[in-house]
Motif scaffolding. Structure first.
Motif, PDB file in Angstrom:
ATOM      1  N   MET A   1       0.840  -1.198   0.000  1.00  0.00           N
ATOM      2  CA  MET A   1       0.000   0.000   0.000  1.00  0.00           C
ATOM      3  C   MET A   1       0.879   1.253   0.000  1.00  0.00           C
ATOM      4  SD  MET A   1      -3.249   0.676   2.502  1.00  0.00           S
ATOM      5  CE  MET A   1      -2.348   1.454   3.826  1.00  0.00           C
ATOM      6  N   ARG A   2       0.511   2.233  -0.816  1.00  0.00           N
ATOM      7  CA  ARG A   2       1.303   3.451  -0.907  1.00  0.00           C
ATOM      8  C   ARG A   2       1.174   4.260   0.393  1.00  0.00           C
ATOM      9  NH1 ARG A   2       0.488   8.098  -5.411  1.00  0.00           N
ATOM     10  NH2 ARG A   2      -1.418   8.403  -4.228  1.00  0.00           N
ATOM     11  N   PRO A   3       2.295   4.669   0.994  1.00  0.00           N
ATOM     12  CA  PRO A   3       2.199   5.464   2.233  1.00  0.00           C
ATOM     13  C   PRO A   3       1.485   6.796   1.974  1.00  0.00           C
ATOM     14  CG  PRO A   3       4.486   4.821   1.753  1.00  0.00           C
ATOM     15  CD  PRO A   3       3.684   4.481   0.550  1.00  0.00           C
ATOM     16  N   GLU A   4       0.520   7.115   2.824  1.00  0.00           N
ATOM     17  CA  GLU A   4      -0.221   8.375   2.694  1.00  0.00           C
ATOM     18  C   GLU A   4       0.182   9.320   3.824  1.00  0.00           C
ATOM     19  OE1 GLU A   4      -2.067   9.170   0.187  1.00  0.00           O
ATOM     20  OE2 GLU A   4      -1.961   7.174  -0.729  1.00  0.00           O
ATOM     21  N   PRO A   5       0.215  10.622   3.553  1.00  0.00           N
ATOM     22  CA  PRO A   5       0.569  11.571   4.620  1.00  0.00           C
ATOM     23  C   PRO A   5      -0.452  11.535   5.761  1.00  0.00           C
ATOM     24  CG  PRO A   5       0.615  12.635   2.458  1.00  0.00           C
ATOM     25  CD  PRO A   5      -0.023  11.292   2.267  1.00  0.00           C
ATOM     26  N   GLN A 211      -0.233  17.771   2.436  1.00  0.00           N
ATOM     27  CA  GLN A 211      -0.679  17.477   3.804  1.00  0.00           C
ATOM     28  C   GLN A 211      -1.115  18.765   4.496  1.00  0.00           C
ATOM     29  OE1 GLN A 211       2.415  17.050   6.828  1.00  0.00           O
ATOM     30  NE2 GLN A 211       1.382  15.241   7.614  1.00  0.00           N
ATOM     31  N   PRO A 212      -2.343  18.794   5.035  1.00  0.00           N
ATOM     32  CA  PRO A 212      -2.685  19.932   5.904  1.00  0.00           C
ATOM     33  C   PRO A 212      -1.856  19.858   7.190  1.00  0.00           C
ATOM     34  CG  PRO A 212      -4.529  18.376   5.766  1.00  0.00           C
ATOM     35  CD  PRO A 212      -3.405  17.805   4.946  1.00  0.00           C
ATOM     36  N   SER A 217      -1.766  26.888  10.115  1.00  0.00           N
ATOM     37  CA  SER A 217      -2.674  26.753   8.967  1.00  0.00           C
ATOM     38  C   SER A 217      -1.908  26.496   7.666  1.00  0.00           C
ATOM     39  CB  SER A 217      -3.521  28.019   8.819  1.00  0.00           C
ATOM     40  OG  SER A 217      -2.686  29.163   8.747  1.00  0.00           O
ATOM     41  N   SER A 218      -0.879  25.673   7.728  1.00  0.00           N
ATOM     42  CA  SER A 218      -0.083  25.425   6.533  1.00  0.00           C
ATOM     43  C   SER A 218      -0.679  24.317   5.681  1.00  0.00           C
ATOM     44  CB  SER A 218       1.354  25.038   6.908  1.00  0.00           C
ATOM     45  OG  SER A 218       2.013  26.118   7.526  1.00  0.00           O
ATOM     46  N   LEU A 219      -0.372  24.369   4.396  1.00  0.00           N
ATOM     47  CA  LEU A 219      -0.588  23.231   3.512  1.00  0.00           C
ATOM     48  C   LEU A 219       0.788  22.829   3.001  1.00  0.00           C
ATOM     49  CD1 LEU A 219      -2.433  21.275   1.940  1.00  0.00           C
ATOM     50  CD2 LEU A 219      -2.412  22.940   0.079  1.00  0.00           C
ATOM     51  N   MET A 220       1.262  21.667   3.452  1.00  0.00           N
ATOM     52  CA  MET A 220       2.581  21.193   3.042  1.00  0.00           C
ATOM     53  C   MET A 220       2.457  20.570   1.654  1.00  0.00           C
ATOM     54  SD  MET A 220       4.065  22.025   5.836  1.00  0.00           S
ATOM     55  CE  MET A 220       5.729  21.363   5.638  1.00  0.00           C
ATOM     56  N   PRO A 266       9.191  12.118  12.313  1.00  0.00           N
ATOM     57  CA  PRO A 266       8.137  11.286  12.911  1.00  0.00           C
ATOM     58  C   PRO A 266       7.059  10.914  11.903  1.00  0.00           C
ATOM     59  CG  PRO A 266       7.895  13.558  13.612  1.00  0.00           C
ATOM     60  CD  PRO A 266       9.172  13.484  12.842  1.00  0.00           C
ATOM     61  N   ARG A 267       6.238   9.938  12.250  1.00  0.00           N
ATOM     62  CA  ARG A 267       5.276   9.369  11.298  1.00  0.00           C
ATOM     63  C   ARG A 267       4.249  10.397  10.851  1.00  0.00           C
ATOM     64  NH1 ARG A 267      -0.066   7.021  13.510  1.00  0.00           N
ATOM     65  NH2 ARG A 267      -0.246   8.220  15.415  1.00  0.00           N
ATOM     66  N   PHE A 268       3.958  11.425  11.675  1.00  0.00           N
ATOM     67  CA  PHE A 268       2.922  12.379  11.268  1.00  0.00           C
ATOM     68  C   PHE A 268       3.475  13.482  10.365  1.00  0.00           C
ATOM     69  CE2 PHE A 268       4.150  13.306  15.714  1.00  0.00           C
ATOM     70  CZ  PHE A 268       4.756  14.534  15.540  1.00  0.00           C
ATOM     71  N   ALA A 269       4.781  13.480  10.074  1.00  0.00           N
ATOM     72  CA  ALA A 269       5.367  14.489   9.186  1.00  0.00           C
ATOM     73  C   ALA A 269       5.352  13.981   7.744  1.00  0.00           C
ATOM     74  CB  ALA A 269       6.798  14.791   9.615  1.00  0.00           C
ATOM     75  N   ILE A 270       4.982  14.844   6.802  1.00  0.00           N
ATOM     76  CA  ILE A 270       4.938  14.412   5.400  1.00  0.00           C
ATOM     77  C   ILE A 270       6.348  14.091   4.892  1.00  0.00           C
ATOM     78  CG2 ILE A 270       5.036  16.754   4.424  1.00  0.00           C
ATOM     79  CD1 ILE A 270       3.208  15.754   2.170  1.00  0.00           C
ATOM     80  N   ALA A 271       7.382  14.655   5.525  1.00  0.00           N
ATOM     81  CA  ALA A 271       8.757  14.319   5.137  1.00  0.00           C
ATOM     82  C   ALA A 271       8.981  12.808   5.240  1.00  0.00           C
ATOM     83  CB  ALA A 271       9.742  15.069   6.023  1.00  0.00           C
ATOM     84  N   ARG A 272       8.372  12.207   6.264  1.00  0.00           N
ATOM     85  CA  ARG A 272       8.480  10.752   6.439  1.00  0.00           C
ATOM     86  C   ARG A 272       7.831  10.028   5.257  1.00  0.00           C
ATOM     87  NH1 ARG A 272       9.793   7.516  11.140  1.00  0.00           N
ATOM     88  NH2 ARG A 272       9.252   5.388  10.641  1.00  0.00           N
TER      89      ARG A 272
END
Ligand SMILES: [Zn+2]
Length: 281
Positions: A1-5, A211-212, A217-220, A266-272
């Motif tokens: 499964m493709r990792p999702e943010p 990723q919100p 209020s950023s949109l990454m 960390p897992r909640f960062a879109i960088a991951r």
């Protein structure tokens, strides 16, 4: 499964057509199925099982949407937690409810900071179920702001450029990032940030995922890019360090090997997510 943010996904049905109908929203708030989000220390409260906490409706300031036929509301919190203290609390948050957490935190914080009209200074009122504010004096409409941020992996001969900010935990390296400026495209922002922070010239900027990021209020906007050369000139005002990591080194970090040369985001960062997708490709 493709990792999702993390924070991505449909969350609630936002039920936009209902927002313009104040009577319909009032009826929904009075429904026995309606629920209101519980807050704790400036964040949506998270139960031990990782789910959000809901209770009977008492202050339906903002209409978050519908969970099947259950209307969901939140009060405007007195203050929101915008610092890194939130990250520890979020480590337990269920991915299914993370989009609701993000929307409530960002929207709740926006109302707290935008009580007055930016055009004329008069106090504004909440309209559209909380998804807008309007000025009774000059009729200006104000919408919750979303600030675009580019975050990118630059690649050179199967290695990735990652950087370290001074406030990161020991050993952590992550993707470089920066705000998109007025009058700038996503592609130009990626190229500019990589030039400014690492001194590299890139081509082939490609969108990967978004990723919100509700702080506040950023949109990454996750991208990849191809560097034309390996030589780095790190801007030490922005980064403590920056270097190239090989595919093997990125794999070791994501697998949590003791020999890994860095700690991944960390897992909640879109960088991951960007690192996981790059490794899987
Ligand atoms: Zn005004």
């Amino acid at each position: 499964m493709r990792p999702e943010p993390f924070f991505s996904g449909p969350g609630l049905d936002r039920a936009d057509p209902l927002r313009a109908d104040a009577e319909a929203i009032a009826r929904l708030a009075g429904s026995p199925k309606a629920r209101q989000l519980v807050w704790s220390e400036g964040l949506p409260a998270i139960a031990e099982d990782g789910s959000l906490v809901w209770r009977e409706v008492s202050a339906p300031d903002l209409f978050l949407g519908l969970d099947r036929d259950e209307p969901r509301f939140t009060a405007i919190p007195a203050a929101v937690e915008g610092s890194r203290a939130a990250f520890g609390v979020m480590s337990n948050l269920s991915p299914d409810e993370a989009p609701i957490f993000a929307a409530a935190l960002s929207l709740g914080g926006w109302h707290g900071r935008h009580r007055f009209c930016a055009t004329c200074g008069a106090p504004t009122s909440i309209v559209r179920g909380g998804w807008s504010r309007t000025c009774p004096r000059c009729s200006a409409e104000h919408y919750p702001r979303v600030d675009p941020v580019v975050i990118m992996l630059a690649e050179y001969e199967d290695s990735l450029l990652l950087g370290r900010q001074p406030q990161y935990p020991p050993g952590r390296y992550s993707a470089l990032a920066g705000f998109v400026e007025a009058g700038e495209t996503i592609e130009d922002a990626v190229a500019r940030e990589l030039k400014e922070e690492a001194g590299i010239t890139v081509a082939d900027v490609t969108y990967v995922a978004s990723q919100p990021w509700p702080f506040p209020s950023s949109l990454m906007i996750g991208c990849s890019a191809r560097a034309s050369a390996a030589e780095l000139t790190i801007d030490t005002a922005e980064l403590e360090d920056g270097r190239w990591f090989s595919r093997e080194e990125v794999a070791a970090a994501l697998h949590g090997d003791h020999s890994a040369p860095f700690q991944p985001p960390p897992r909640f960062a879109i960088a991951r997510t960007l690192l996981e997708r790059w490794l899987a490709a």
